[in-house]
Design a protein around this motif. Structure first.
Motif, short mmCIF file in Angstrom:
data_model
loop_
_atom_site.label_atom_id
_atom_site.label_comp_id
_atom_site.label_asym_id
_atom_site.label_seq_id
_atom_site.Cartn_x
_atom_site.Cartn_y
_atom_site.Cartn_z
N VAL A 87 0.84 -1.20 0.00
CA VAL A 87 0.00 0.00 0.00
C VAL A 87 0.88 1.25 0.00
O VAL A 87 0.61 2.21 -0.73
N SER A 88 1.93 1.24 0.79
CA SER A 88 2.85 2.37 0.85
C SER A 88 3.53 2.60 -0.51
O SER A 88 3.65 3.74 -0.97
N ASP A 89 3.98 1.51 -1.14
CA ASP A 89 4.63 1.63 -2.45
C ASP A 89 3.68 2.16 -3.51
O ASP A 89 4.04 2.99 -4.33
N VAL A 90 2.45 1.65 -3.50
CA VAL A 90 1.45 2.13 -4.47
C VAL A 90 1.22 3.63 -4.28
O VAL A 90 1.25 4.40 -5.24
N LYS A 91 1.02 4.03 -3.04
CA LYS A 91 0.78 5.44 -2.74
C LYS A 91 1.95 6.30 -3.21
O LYS A 91 1.76 7.32 -3.88
N GLU A 92 3.16 5.88 -2.87
CA GLU A 92 4.35 6.65 -3.23
C GLU A 92 4.52 6.75 -4.75
O GLU A 92 4.76 7.84 -5.29
N LEU A 93 4.39 5.64 -5.45
CA LEU A 93 4.59 5.64 -6.89
C LEU A 93 3.51 6.43 -7.63
O LEU A 93 3.82 7.18 -8.56
N ASN A 116 1.75 8.88 -6.35
CA ASN A 116 1.98 10.30 -6.04
C ASN A 116 3.13 10.87 -6.87
O ASN A 116 3.07 12.01 -7.34
N GLU A 117 4.18 10.07 -7.06
CA GLU A 117 5.29 10.51 -7.91
C GLU A 117 4.81 10.72 -9.35
O GLU A 117 5.20 11.69 -10.00
N SER A 118 3.95 9.83 -9.82
CA SER A 118 3.44 9.97 -11.19
C SER A 118 2.59 11.23 -11.32
O SER A 118 2.63 11.90 -12.36
N VAL A 119 1.88 11.58 -10.27
CA VAL A 119 1.09 12.82 -10.28
C VAL A 119 2.01 14.03 -10.40
O VAL A 119 1.79 14.93 -11.22
N ASN A 120 3.08 14.04 -9.61
CA ASN A 120 4.02 15.16 -9.65
C ASN A 120 4.70 15.29 -11.00
O ASN A 120 4.83 16.38 -11.55
N TYR A 121 5.16 14.17 -11.54
CA TYR A 121 5.83 14.22 -12.84
C TYR A 121 4.85 14.52 -13.99
O TYR A 121 5.23 15.15 -14.97
N THR A 122 3.62 14.11 -13.84
CA THR A 122 2.61 14.44 -14.86
C THR A 122 2.35 15.94 -14.87
O THR A 122 2.22 16.55 -15.94
N ARG A 123 2.28 16.54 -13.69
CA ARG A 123 2.12 18.01 -13.62
C ARG A 123 3.29 18.70 -14.31
O ARG A 123 3.11 19.67 -15.05
N GLU A 178 11.04 9.86 -19.05
CA GLU A 178 11.78 8.69 -18.59
C GLU A 178 11.49 8.38 -17.12
O GLU A 178 11.40 7.22 -16.72
N LYS A 179 11.36 9.43 -16.31
CA LYS A 179 11.00 9.24 -14.89
C LYS A 179 9.62 8.59 -14.80
O LYS A 179 9.42 7.65 -14.02
N LEU A 180 8.67 9.10 -15.59
CA LEU A 180 7.33 8.51 -15.60
C LEU A 180 7.37 7.05 -16.06
O LEU A 180 6.72 6.19 -15.46
N MET A 181 8.12 6.79 -17.10
CA MET A 181 8.23 5.42 -17.60
C MET A 181 8.80 4.50 -16.52
O MET A 181 8.32 3.37 -16.34
N ASP A 182 9.79 4.98 -15.79
CA ASP A 182 10.38 4.20 -14.70
C ASP A 182 9.34 3.93 -13.61
O ASP A 182 9.26 2.81 -13.09
N ILE A 222 -5.03 6.78 -10.26
CA ILE A 222 -5.24 7.55 -9.02
C ILE A 222 -6.42 6.98 -8.24
O ILE A 222 -6.34 6.81 -7.02
N ASP A 223 -7.51 6.68 -8.94
CA ASP A 223 -8.68 6.11 -8.27
C ASP A 223 -8.37 4.75 -7.64
O ASP A 223 -8.77 4.48 -6.50
N ILE A 224 -7.65 3.91 -8.35
CA ILE A 224 -7.31 2.58 -7.82
C ILE A 224 -6.40 2.73 -6.61
O ILE A 224 -6.58 2.03 -5.60
N SER A 225 -5.44 3.64 -6.68
CA SER A 225 -4.55 3.88 -5.54
C SER A 225 -5.37 4.31 -4.32
O SER A 225 -5.14 3.83 -3.21
N SER A 226 -6.31 5.21 -4.54
CA SER A 226 -7.17 5.66 -3.43
C SER A 226 -8.00 4.51 -2.86
O SER A 226 -8.16 4.40 -1.65
N GLU A 227 -8.52 3.67 -3.74
CA GLU A 227 -9.30 2.52 -3.28
C GLU A 227 -8.44 1.56 -2.45
O GLU A 227 -8.89 1.06 -1.42
N ILE A 228 -7.23 1.33 -2.90
CA ILE A 228 -6.32 0.44 -2.16
C ILE A 228 -6.02 1.02 -0.78
O ILE A 228 -6.08 0.32 0.23
N GLN A 229 -5.73 2.32 -0.73
CA GLN A 229 -5.42 2.97 0.55
C GLN A 229 -6.63 2.97 1.48
O GLN A 229 -6.48 2.70 2.68
#
Length: 164
Positions: free
Chosen positions: A37-43, A45-52, A77-81, A151-158
Motif C-alpha cells: 500500500v505504501s509503495d502504491v501510494k508513493e509511486l 503520487n510521484e506519477s502525479v508530480n511528474y505528470t504536472r 523517462e522518470k514517468l516510464m520508470d 489515481i482512483d485505484i490507488s485511493s481505493e487500495i489505501q
C-alpha cells in the motif's frame, strides 16, 4: 489428577503455540500489505508530480530548445520508470484484483508516455513539431483516462487498507 493437569497443560501449550504461529504469519502478511500500500501510494503520487511537470513542459514546448527537450525527455523517462516499478509490485492475495487493474492502467500510461517521448525526439531531430502538436492532444486525452484510473485505484487500495 496430576495426569489431567499435565494433559490440560500440554493442550494449552499446543494451543498457545498454534496461536503464536498464526500471529507470526499474519504479521508477515500485514507487513507485506503495508509495504504494498505504501509503495502504491508513493509511486502514484510521484506519477502525479511528474505528470504536472510534463503538462507544464508541454505548454512551454519548443522543439529547438535543447534544454527544454532534455527536461521533457527526462520527465518522460522518470514517468516510464515509475510505471515499470508499478508493474513489478508484488501484492498479496488480498490486493490481487486491484493490483491487476492498477498494472493495466500503468501499462497503458507507459505506452502513451513512450509515444510522447518519441514524438518529442522526432520533433527535436527534425526541427519540426507539427506531428507532435497534432498527436499530443490525443495522447494526453488517452493518458488522462488511465492516469485518473490509476489515481482512483490507488485511493481505493489505501481506503481499503485503512478500513481493514
Amino acid at each position: 489428577m496430576k495426569r489431567t493437569i499435565l494433559k490440560s497443560s500440554m493442550i494449552l501449550c499446543f494451543a498457545l503455540f498454534f496461536v503464536v504461529s498464526l500471529c507470526g504469519c499474519n504479521t508477515d502478511e500485514f507487513k507485506r500489505n503495508e509495504k504494498y500500500v505504501s509503495d502504491v501510494k508513493e509511486l502514484v503520487n510521484e506519477s502525479v508530480n511528474y505528470t504536472r511537470k510534463l503538462k507544464k513542459l508541454d505548454e512551454d514546448f519548443v522543439c529547438h530548445d535543447a534544454d527544454l527537450v532534455n527536461e521533457y525527455i527526462e520527465t518522460t523517462e522518470k514517468l516510464m520508470d515509475i510505471f515499470q516499478q508499478i508493474q513489478k509490485l508484488q501484492p498479496t492475495d488480498e490486493f490481487d484484483d486491484k493490483d491487476k487493474d492498477l498494472k493495466e492502467a500503468a501499462k497503458n500510461e507507459l505506452t502513451i508516455i513512450s509515444q510522447l517521448r518519441n514524438l518529442v525526439l522526432h520533433a527535436n531531430q527534425n526541427g519540426d513539431d507539427t506531428i507532435y502538436q497534432r498527436e499530443k492532444v490525443n495522447c494526453f486525452e488517452e493518458y488522462k483516462k488511465y492516469y485518473d484510473q490509476a489515481i482512483d485505484i490507488s485511493s481505493e487500495i489505501q481506503t481499503y487498507w485503512r478500513n481493514a
